[in-house]
Design a protein around this motif. Structure first.
Motif, PDB file in Angstrom:
ATOM      1  N   TYR A 100       9.873-140.207 -32.797  1.00  0.00           N
ATOM      2  CA  TYR A 100      10.539-139.101 -33.513  1.00  0.00           C
ATOM      3  C   TYR A 100      10.654-139.365 -35.012  1.00  0.00           C
ATOM      4  CZ  TYR A 100      14.211-142.462 -32.382  1.00  0.00           C
ATOM      5  OH  TYR A 100      14.915-143.622 -32.217  1.00  0.00           O
ATOM      6  N   ILE A 148       6.297-131.630 -31.327  1.00  0.00           N
ATOM      7  CA  ILE A 148       7.601-132.042 -31.882  1.00  0.00           C
ATOM      8  C   ILE A 148       8.139-133.209 -31.052  1.00  0.00           C
ATOM      9  CG2 ILE A 148       9.996-131.339 -32.323  1.00  0.00           C
ATOM     10  CD1 ILE A 148       8.424-129.445 -33.841  1.00  0.00           C
ATOM     11  N   HIS A 149       8.573-134.247 -31.753  1.00  0.00           N
ATOM     12  CA  HIS A 149       9.204-135.405 -31.102  1.00  0.00           C
ATOM     13  C   HIS A 149      10.670-135.424 -31.543  1.00  0.00           C
ATOM     14  CE1 HIS A 149       5.323-137.677 -30.171  1.00  0.00           C
ATOM     15  NE2 HIS A 149       4.923-136.601 -30.836  1.00  0.00           N
ATOM     16  N   SER A 150      11.577-135.571 -30.597  1.00  0.00           N
ATOM     17  CA  SER A 150      13.012-135.571 -30.936  1.00  0.00           C
ATOM     18  C   SER A 150      13.702-136.834 -30.434  1.00  0.00           C
ATOM     19  CB  SER A 150      13.676-134.345 -30.314  1.00  0.00           C
ATOM     20  OG  SER A 150      15.068-134.556 -30.258  1.00  0.00           O
ATOM     21  N   SER A 151      14.585-137.368 -31.284  1.00  0.00           N
ATOM     22  CA  SER A 151      15.313-138.592 -30.902  1.00  0.00           C
ATOM     23  C   SER A 151      16.293-138.329 -29.769  1.00  0.00           C
ATOM     24  CB  SER A 151      16.074-139.141 -32.095  1.00  0.00           C
ATOM     25  OG  SER A 151      16.989-138.178 -32.571  1.00  0.00           O
ATOM     26  N   GLY A 153      15.681-136.922 -27.095  1.00  0.00           N
ATOM     27  CA  GLY A 153      14.810-136.539 -25.994  1.00  0.00           C
ATOM     28  C   GLY A 153      15.284-136.906 -24.610  1.00  0.00           C
ATOM     29  N   GLU A 174      20.368-135.741 -34.683  1.00  0.00           N
ATOM     30  CA  GLU A 174      18.992-135.678 -34.180  1.00  0.00           C
ATOM     31  C   GLU A 174      17.988-136.018 -35.298  1.00  0.00           C
ATOM     32  OE1 GLU A 174      17.537-131.792 -32.962  1.00  0.00           O
ATOM     33  OE2 GLU A 174      16.007-132.759 -31.710  1.00  0.00           O
ATOM     34  N   TYR A 175      17.006-136.831 -34.974  1.00  0.00           N
ATOM     35  CA  TYR A 175      15.866-137.047 -35.863  1.00  0.00           C
ATOM     36  C   TYR A 175      14.668-136.414 -35.163  1.00  0.00           C
ATOM     37  CZ  TYR A 175      18.825-140.505 -38.084  1.00  0.00           C
ATOM     38  OH  TYR A 175      19.868-141.114 -38.717  1.00  0.00           O
ATOM     39  N   SER A 176      13.932-135.604 -35.910  1.00  0.00           N
ATOM     40  CA  SER A 176      12.832-134.907 -35.258  1.00  0.00           C
ATOM     41  C   SER A 176      11.664-134.773 -36.234  1.00  0.00           C
ATOM     42  CB  SER A 176      13.391-133.541 -34.832  1.00  0.00           C
ATOM     43  OG  SER A 176      12.373-132.667 -34.558  1.00  0.00           O
ATOM     44  N   ASN A 177      10.467-134.978 -35.744  1.00  0.00           N
ATOM     45  CA  ASN A 177       9.278-134.837 -36.588  1.00  0.00           C
ATOM     46  C   ASN A 177       8.123-134.313 -35.765  1.00  0.00           C
ATOM     47  OD1 ASN A 177       9.373-135.869 -39.519  1.00  0.00           O
ATOM     48  ND2 ASN A 177      10.628-137.343 -38.396  1.00  0.00           N
ATOM     49  N   GLU A 178       7.174-133.680 -36.450  1.00  0.00           N
ATOM     50  CA  GLU A 178       5.966-133.239 -35.741  1.00  0.00           C
ATOM     51  C   GLU A 178       4.820-134.199 -36.060  1.00  0.00           C
ATOM     52  OE1 GLU A 178       4.239-129.656 -38.309  1.00  0.00           O
ATOM     53  OE2 GLU A 178       6.245-129.222 -37.557  1.00  0.00           O
ATOM     54  N   LYS A 201       8.859-133.016 -27.169  1.00  0.00           N
ATOM     55  CA  LYS A 201       9.560-131.851 -26.627  1.00  0.00           C
ATOM     56  C   LYS A 201       8.671-130.637 -26.451  1.00  0.00           C
ATOM     57  CE  LYS A 201      12.251-133.892 -25.489  1.00  0.00           C
ATOM     58  NZ  LYS A 201      12.686-133.991 -24.132  1.00  0.00           N
TER      59      LYS A 201
END
Ligand code: SIN
Length: 277
Positions: A100, A148-151, A153, A174-178, A201
């Motif tokens: 993420y 999308i990746h989410s912490s 998760g 939340e930390y999230s990145n694509e 996600k």
């Protein structure tokens, strides 16, 4: 040097290399073995905290974890403990470390301190092979897409973050990145399937139902046993994995409900990675 392959997919146990030796020549050997086997294992290497950090720093700057505080004296070292009475442990589902983050971990170096008499193995799956063997229809649907990746998760991870911080009620940011679903390895140029059950996600550009359906198929594919290897720990063993090329799963099968209430203690350093492309 002796190299024993752990499976036909990835992983090698190495004898005849001293991980305390931080010379460029020794590091080159270790890094070449890592690029070739994706996860490498060493037994009977009682590294001190300083030696563990020095080995990590040969790969690059070390990472601090967004949620879990490291050791007071050495914040780069995370102590991972599964207590005698606990059922769950850190990392007990397929994941790639901190995917993420904008720059997910490059390599992780895990050292065993205390190991249960039975159980607590770690499994790894080869994501280069997972991409090569993925169904062509799925490949066509995802090859230029991002996910999308989410912490936040996976519930089991959040519960463990809370226990490791001693703060049961904390609400986590939340930390999230694509990231591209298929990334290119910056050192080998190989294509790698870069999603994982714990943190990924959804696929950008697909509706949620279609994204869920395809991700489920991919997650099942990634867990195929012929893509994996499994390492049985002994104390003072060290695993180094290329976090860009593998996903991993720490098996929690030694808990009181099974009559196996044992403690497991590991120490981990992680090396900062690049932004996937
Ligand atoms: C992790 O997922 O980073 C820990 C793996 C393990 O404890 O075996």
């Amino acid at each position: 040097m002796e190299i024993k392959l752990l499976s036909g997919a990835l992983g090698a146990e190495i004898k005849g290399i001293d991980l305390k030796d931080t010379s460029d020549e020794n590091f080159k050997k270790i890094n070449n073995l890592l690029l070739e086997h994706k996860v490498i294992f060493f037994r009977d290497q009682p590294l001190t905290t300083e030696e563990h950090i020095a080995l990590g720093e040969k790969f690059g700057p070390l990472e601090l974890h967004a949620y879990v505080k490291g050791k007071e004296s050495h914040p780069e070292i995370l102590r991972i403990i599964k207590g005698v009475d606990e059922k769950n442990q850190w990392g007990e589902n397929w994941h790639s470390d901190v995917s993420y983050n904008q720059k997910p971990t490059k390599a992780t170096i895990l050292k065993s301190i205390k190991i249960p008499p039975v159980g607590g193995d770690t499994c790894f799956s080869n994501m280069e092979l997972a991409w090569e063997t993925l169904d062509e229809n799925i490949k066509n649907k995802i090859s230029n897409k991002k996910a999308i990746h989410s912490s936040l998760g996976a519930d089991s991870f959040i519960e463990k973050f809370k226990q490791m911080n001693g703060n049961e009620n904390k609400k986590y940011k939340e930390y999230s990145n694509e990231h591209p679903i298929v990334r290119t390895h910056p050192e080998t140029g190989k294509k790698i399937l870069f999603v994982n059950w714990t943190f990924t996600k959804n696929i950008i550009g697909l509706n949620q139902d279609e994204s869920d359906k395809i991700l489920k198929q991919i997650f099942e594919h990634q867990a195929r046993l012929d893509l994996t290897c499994r390492f049985t720990w002994t104390e003072n063993a060290v695993a180094i994995w290329d976090n860009r090329s593998v996903i991993h799963y720490a098996i929690s099968d030694f808990y009181p409900g099974r009559g196996l209430g044992h403690e497991r203690i590991m120490e981990r350093v992680a090396v900062e990675g690049d932004q996937p492309f």
